[in-house]
Scaffold this active site. Structure first.
Site, PDB file in Angstrom:
ATOM      1  N   SER A 137      -7.939  -3.071   3.933  1.00  0.00           N
ATOM      2  CA  SER A 137      -6.781  -2.702   3.115  1.00  0.00           C
ATOM      3  C   SER A 137      -6.435  -3.837   2.137  1.00  0.00           C
ATOM      4  CB  SER A 137      -5.608  -2.361   4.039  1.00  0.00           C
ATOM      5  OG  SER A 137      -4.581  -1.748   3.338  1.00  0.00           O
TER       6      SER A 137
ATOM      7  N   ASP B  62      -9.273   8.626   5.425  1.00  0.00           N
ATOM      8  CA  ASP B  62      -8.347   7.717   4.732  1.00  0.00           C
ATOM      9  C   ASP B  62      -8.067   8.268   3.332  1.00  0.00           C
ATOM     10  OD1 ASP B  62      -7.018   5.633   3.500  1.00  0.00           O
ATOM     11  OD2 ASP B  62      -8.456   4.089   4.102  1.00  0.00           O
TER      12      ASP B  62
ATOM     13  N   HIS C 112      -6.092   5.750   7.238  1.00  0.00           N
ATOM     14  CA  HIS C 112      -6.217   4.377   6.758  1.00  0.00           C
ATOM     15  C   HIS C 112      -6.168   3.356   7.901  1.00  0.00           C
ATOM     16  CE1 HIS C 112      -6.104   1.116   3.971  1.00  0.00           C
ATOM     17  NE2 HIS C 112      -4.898   0.732   4.314  1.00  0.00           N
TER      18      HIS C 112
END
Lengths: 221, 398
Positions: free
Chosen positions: B168, B334, B367
């Site tokens: 991320s 995601d 995610h």
């Protein structure tokens, strides 16, 4: 298992095809291997021919195997094309024993000559006399030894002979630089009755400057 | 029931055992940090943890970049943790025999600049005024964050990292590392990330910031320590948390199940009728206890601004100068950092002839997968690191 009394194509003998492919590749080249498996060929090209390599593979276990060999590998489904590969990013693109299994062989071949200067393709020859004989005698679909599938579960979707392949190349405007039949585990560059005798063929291809279908009509008298 | 002592012994023996957060002071005047947004900052305190031992050749260091609200505590326990305390956020991945094998590698994780967990951020005291910076804290970027971490790494005596790894916002830092310090890393592992935040991501961040700023307790950022826009920050977290999940994972975990009743109550005011509501409220509440609202504003802005291609001219220009090996992974569920975004990075790396491996991992967890699907990461990262290390040794021998 192969059904009884049916001819099984010989093992395409990875060593033979690997060796043959390696001979076609200039040292220091950039090579893309489609359906690279665990990166066996690419690791050899890197170590023995100083090649800069990349593999494409859909199977995750094989993918891990390639990473463990230090071979860079992109997870990709060849049926979805080579969108992530820029034009002429490679010197050579290799497709060994896979073309007959993809959904869109025509598109894939076009993509291959787009992403690399030369495409090396190894295909099984379904024009081989034993297969013809088997079909003729028994009237049944051919089965190969390494891919011992029945007609309803075979990954071999597109069966072709040498003549069929040559026709497609003419249609696509792809030039066949080399055509090397593999007969009984040996590459025979000038084979007599190749389409009858070869179990596999290695093609070295490149995009023609001007595709055949767009070439100007010959002047008529 | 295990006694406190038994629990303590178990913890000490599992993974990296007990760890301590250390502090480094960098960018002391006159060597201020020059910020991308203009201005200078210093001195900067950095909170970091290390696990494992650095080899005499200093060639086995791996730097972990944490995500938006993470911290330096990636593995192990603190000695004074209570029995409910969880180990560091990537504990399953780090330790003897684990993927980031501390018998083999020296692992570093540091809190980011602008954070609120030990590294200088808006809650820190400005030495010039003896007051917290609050919104006087300068604007920071992912580049500034990485600049600080690279300096910390050099301070630890390491010229080149075996790998930089993160997911991320952490993945964005990995890409920035490769672009900014092309010679200082041999491997770059970028998980569930992108070379730029999508417009959708910016939109969610905007809503989160609005929630914070419109809370009456926000007071233009001038809230006292321990106070602040609790409701706004919790709301920001709830929104963000939804973006980290997937349709499937919410469905699996909660469905439409009710929290305290078997039937609807037909009342408007209670906010925890459904289990999923209760869960989000809990996430928001817990977050407020550990995170600072001003830091949230700064870090989400840094994330919005991150755009490797425009910063360096193009992605190939940004990533073309390093010889590091890349491992890029995305997750199919995601929707905040999509596979398409990972593929953009991969495409650029192929274009400039880099060593790059890519895989889209399958997971229902959206995610958040990179924090949850540890086994998948083990299978991927363990051989990648082993190869990176072996190739380094081979290079030295030849």
């Amino acid at each position: 298992m192969c059904a009884k009394h049916r001819y099984c194509m010989e093992d395409p003998s990875l060593d033979v095809t690997d060796k043959l492919l390696m001979e076609q590749i200039q040292p220091g080249s950039r090579v893309l291997d489609l359906g690279c498996g665990d990166g066996r060929l690419l690791a050899r090209l890197r170590d023995e021919r100083d090649a800069s390599v990349l593999g494409m593979e859909i199977d995750i276990e094989q993918h891990h195997g390639a990473i463990a060999r230090g071979v860079p590998v992109i997870q990709a489904d060849l049926d979805e094309g080579l969108h992530d590969i820029p034009d002429l990013a490679f010197d050579y693109v290799v497709l060994s024993q896979t073309l007959q299994q993809v959904l869109h062989p025509k598109q894939l071949l076009e993509e291959m000559v787009r992403v690399a200067r030369q495409a090396l393709v190894v295909v099984p020859n379904f024009g081989n006399w034993r297969i013809r004989l088997q079909v003729l005698k028994q009237g049944r679909a051919p089965v190969t030894e390494v891919l011992p599938y029945e007609w309803y579960n075979t990954p071999n979707l597109h069966l072709m002979s040498m003549h069929d392949f040559q026709d497609l190349m003419r249609l696509l405007g792809i030039e066949i630089l080399k055509e090397i039949p593999i007969i009984n585990h040996r590459a025979v560059e000038k084979a007599w009755l190749a389409n009858l005798r070869a179990q596999q063929i290695l093609y070295v291809l490149q995009r023609q400057e001007q595709p055949a279908e767009h070439s100007p009509a010959p002047a008529t008298a | 029931m295990a006694t406190q002592q038994e629990l303590s012994e178990t913890r000490q023996q599992s993974g990296v055992g007990f760890v301590q957060t250390r502090l480094a002071t960098l960018f002391t005047p006159p060597d201020w940090l020059k910020l991308a947004g203009g201005g200078e900052l210093g001195p900067i305190q950095v909170a970091y943890e290390t696990y494992g031992t650095l080899t005499p050749a200093k060639d086995n260091a791996i730097f972990i970049c944490h995500a938006l609200t993470g911290d330096a505590h990636a593995a192990g326990y603190y000695e004074d943790d209570d029995e409910k305390a969880k180990p560091g956020w990537w504990d399953d991945l780090i330790g003897p025999g684990r993927t980031l094998d501390t018998d083999k590698y020296f692992v570093i994780c540091a809190n980011v600049l602008g954070g609120c967990q030990g590294t200088t951020g808006p809650g820190s005291i400005n030495p010039e005024t003896n007051q917290p910076y609050r919104l006087n804290f300068p604007f920071i970027t992912v580049g500034d964050i990485v600049e600080v971490h690279a300096t910390l790494t050099r301070e630890l005596g390491i010229d080149q990292l075996l790998a930089v790894i993160g997911g991320s916002l952490g993945g964005m830092q990995v890409l920035e590392w490769a672009a900014r310090f092309p010679d200082q890393l041999r491997g770059a592992i970028c998980l569930a990330s992108a070379a730029q935040l999508s417009a959708q991501g910016i939109a969610f961040n905007a809503v989160g910031r609005r929630a914070i700023k419109t809370d009456p307790e926000f007071k233009d950022g001038e809230y006292e320590h321990g106070a602040g826009p609790r409701y706004g920050l919790a709301l920001a977290r709830m929104i963000a948390h939804i973006t980290y999940l997937s349709d499937q994972s919410i469905e699996m975990k909660f469905g439409r199940r009710l929290q305290d009743h078997d039937t609807f109550t037909y009342e408007m005011l209670p906010e925890v009728e459904f289990q999923v509501e209760s869960y989000l409220h809990y996430q928001g509440k817990r977050f407020v206890e550990r995170f600072d609202a001003n830091s949230y504003l700064y870090l989400t802005r840094a994330m919005d601004y991150f755009d490797l291609a425009s910063q360096y001219g193009s992605l190939t220009k940004a990533l073309g100068r390093t010889d590091a090996r890349f491992l890029i992974a995305s997750y199919d569920s995601d929707w905040l950092f999509t596979t398409t975004q990972s593929k953009e990075i991969v495409r650029a790396l192929i274009e400039c002839g880099k060593h790059v491996s890519f895989i889209e991992l399958k997971s229902p967890f959206g995610h958040d997968s990179f924090l949850i699907e540890i086994e998948q990461l083990q299978k991927l990262i363990t051989p990648f690191l082993a190869q990176a290390y072996e190739s380094l040794q081979a290079e030295k021998e030849s």
